[in-house]
Design an enzyme around this catalytic site. Structure first.
Site, PDB file in Angstrom:
ATOM      1  N   TYR A  13      36.282 119.233  21.203  1.00  0.00           N
ATOM      2  CA  TYR A  13      36.306 120.146  20.067  1.00  0.00           C
ATOM      3  C   TYR A  13      35.108 121.086  20.046  1.00  0.00           C
ATOM      4  CZ  TYR A  13      40.253 117.901  17.737  1.00  0.00           C
ATOM      5  OH  TYR A  13      41.498 117.441  17.417  1.00  0.00           O
ATOM      6  N   ASN A  89      31.076 113.249  23.592  1.00  0.00           N
ATOM      7  CA  ASN A  89      31.168 112.524  22.327  1.00  0.00           C
ATOM      8  C   ASN A  89      29.944 111.629  22.122  1.00  0.00           C
ATOM      9  OD1 ASN A  89      32.295 111.630  19.952  1.00  0.00           O
ATOM     10  ND2 ASN A  89      33.638 110.128  20.923  1.00  0.00           N
ATOM     11  N   LEU A 162      29.841 124.206  13.783  1.00  0.00           N
ATOM     12  CA  LEU A 162      31.223 124.639  13.613  1.00  0.00           C
ATOM     13  C   LEU A 162      31.921 123.839  12.527  1.00  0.00           C
ATOM     14  CD1 LEU A 162      32.291 124.811  17.372  1.00  0.00           C
ATOM     15  CD2 LEU A 162      31.206 126.586  15.993  1.00  0.00           C
ATOM     16  N   CYS A 275      32.002 114.493  12.102  1.00  0.00           N
ATOM     17  CA  CYS A 275      30.554 114.699  11.970  1.00  0.00           C
ATOM     18  C   CYS A 275      29.921 114.029  10.761  1.00  0.00           C
ATOM     19  CB  CYS A 275      30.246 116.191  11.926  1.00  0.00           C
ATOM     20  SG  CYS A 275      30.546 117.017  13.499  1.00  0.00           S
TER      21      CYS A 275
END
Length: 506
Positions: A13, A89, A162, A275
């Site tokens: 992502y 990750n 983001l 997150c």
């Protein structure tokens, strides 16, 4: 040219969208995104990308095989690149010391060891993954301990900010770009080279440079502050339901204060995503390690309030459905943690579904972007259930929202997809069991109109006056008839005679 070739390790992502926009804005730089997963790389090279982000398909189509490449040849990409992003990750540890709070850096460490093994010349290595403070120091130790003669490394921190669902827009027009590096001539030179890349499309005044550790901590701090705002307004939503206040009106009044602002004051069933929870738990772990228990407890409360909100919402569903959902079929609209993404990591929908399944409910689930395989994988995960076979029997996944709600006792909105606002609720009401209930966990639906149709409606942070079936019929015949509640409620059900409502346990 300052930088001509960039490699990004990790096609997820962060890495995929970041490098796609960078390639669009830096046509003179060759950018290669690498990953061990052949399936994921194949998806990036296909017409169906592995992630959904508005506008991303078009960006990838413009750049792919021109100056943007997706590959599993990690060694070649590392050897050719002058600058390497680490975008892998960093999940929360599930075992060992720090389990449930500390960040698991095994993938970051693996990248550092690969870079040291494969590099034939000097590199700038950039942390793009969210990492604990002083992680760059650990990367440097690995690189120095394994470097080849004549090969030098500069380590930079360049955290991403983001928001999923608006990632492309965030990359094209960021509030700021943050770059941290060592306060040495070599470190400053490396910072300037990365600044040069971003200056292709971002004004220099929007590029902030700091030392490495300030950059690493700023990422955790930003997510902690945003999550704190959500938990704060969610805590007040419980007060609003108990008092008759409207949390939307409270949030609007508070948000008009220029010192506070309106963003992240939308009450809901709770925050999710990859997150917020992970980074706050990491911050809690760091504070405990620094012997700052009061600071750790403060940030832990943000997580606790989020868990309480999900529990409170799920309990409200059960209580309103006559305190039992056993063998009742309930439709779940939305499974992603927010609209405009297919990401389900830490989505509140998992917690809601788990509670309902544990209580014996049957679930019909619809989400426009989440793949059915992902939904089943989430709900059958060992952390969610001890009986995957029971979940598979109790859950049906639909490709059409009208099919998902047919014959159900209740409809639960868990994601704020725009399409849910414009559904034909007269048609939905006609197809549902009666009494028909709607639980709006995102506060997006026209509640008064739904009540006029005949629904019993519950939402977050607002006490709705529930009409009896007779009052609903009267109002449908004569719109001038004003609805009156058949009993007092506090959002959880009838109030006891003494006015003391039930308490929800976190």
């Amino acid at each position: 040219m300052v930088i001509s070739k960039i490699c990004c390790i990790g096609a997820g992502y962060v890495g995929g969208p970041t490098c796609s926009v960078m390639a669009l804005k830096c046509p003179d730089i060759q950018i290669t995104v690498v990953d061990r997963s052949t399936e994921r790389i194949a998806q990036w090279n296909s017409d169906k990308l592995p992630i959904y982000e508005p506008g991303l398909d078009e960006v990838v189509r413009q750049c792919r095989n021109r100056n943007l490449f997706f590959s599993t040849d990690i060694e070649k990409a590392i050897q050719e690149a002058e600058l390497i992003f680490i975008s892998v990750n960093t999940p929360t540890k599930t075992y060992g010391n720090g389990r449930g709070r500390a960040a698991d850096l095994k993938y970051v460490e693996g990248c550092a060891r690969m870079i040291a093994e494969m590099s034939q010349n000097s590199k700038i290595v950039v942390e793009k993954s969210t990492v604990p403070v002083r992680a760059a120091e650990s990367i440097m130790h690995i690189l120095k301990a394994n470097h080849k003669p004549g090969v030098k490394y500069d380590i930079l921190s360049n955290p991403e900010f983001l928001a999923e669902g608006t990632a492309v827009e965030d990359l094209l027009k960021p509030d700021r770009v943050l770059i941290g590096g060592e306060q040495t001539p070599e470190g400053q030179a490396a910072i300037e080279k990365l600044c040069w890349v971003y200056e292709h499309w971002i004004p220099k005044k929007n590029i902030i440079t700091t030392n490495t550790w300030s950059s690493e901590l700023s990422k955790l701090a930003a997510n902690a502050f945003l999550a704190q705002r959500i938990s704060s307004i969610n805590s007040l939503s419980a007060v609003c339901e108990a008092t008759g206040a409207d949390v939307s009106e409270v949030a609007r009044a508070v948000g008009l204060d220029s010192r506070i602002g309106p963003k992240f004051l939308q009450a809901s069933v709770g925050f999710g995503g990859s997150c917020f929870q992970k980074d706050i738990l990491n911050l809690v772990y760091i504070c405990e390690g620094l012997n700052l228990p009061e600071v750790a407890a403060y940030w832990q409360q943000v997580i606790d309030m989020n868990d309480y909100q999900k529990t409170r919402f799920s309990q409200k569903i059960i209580e309103c459905l006559f305190n039992t959902v056993t063998d009742k079929r309930i439709s779940i609209l939305g499974f992603a943690f927010k609209k405009n993404t297919g990401d389900t990591r830490e989505t509140p929908a998992i917690a809601v579904c788990r509670t309902l399944l544990d209580e014996g409910a049957q679930l019909n689930i619809y989400d426009p972007k989440v793949e059915p395989e992902q939904i089943l994988a989430d709900l059958t995960h060992p952390k969610v259930t001890e009986s995957p076979e029971h979940v598979k029997r109790a859950v049906q996944i639909f490709a059409d929202p009208y099919d998902a709600v047919r014959g159900t006792h209740a409809l639960v909105v868990c994601t704020e997809w725009d399409e849910f606002v414009s559904l034909n609720y007269e048609r939905i009401y006609a197809s549902m069991m009666k009494p028909a209930y709607i639980f709006d966990g995102r506060k997006i639906l026209p509640h008064e109109r739904l009540q006029k149709i005949g629904f019993h409606v519950q939402t977050i942070g607002k006490r709705l006056l529930q009409q009896s079936h007779q009052q609903q019929q009267q109002q449908q015949q004569d719109p001038s008839v004003r609805p009156y509640p058949s009993h007092q409620t506090n959002g959880h059900g009838p109030l006891p005679a003494n006015g003391d409502g039930p308490s929800a346990q976190a």
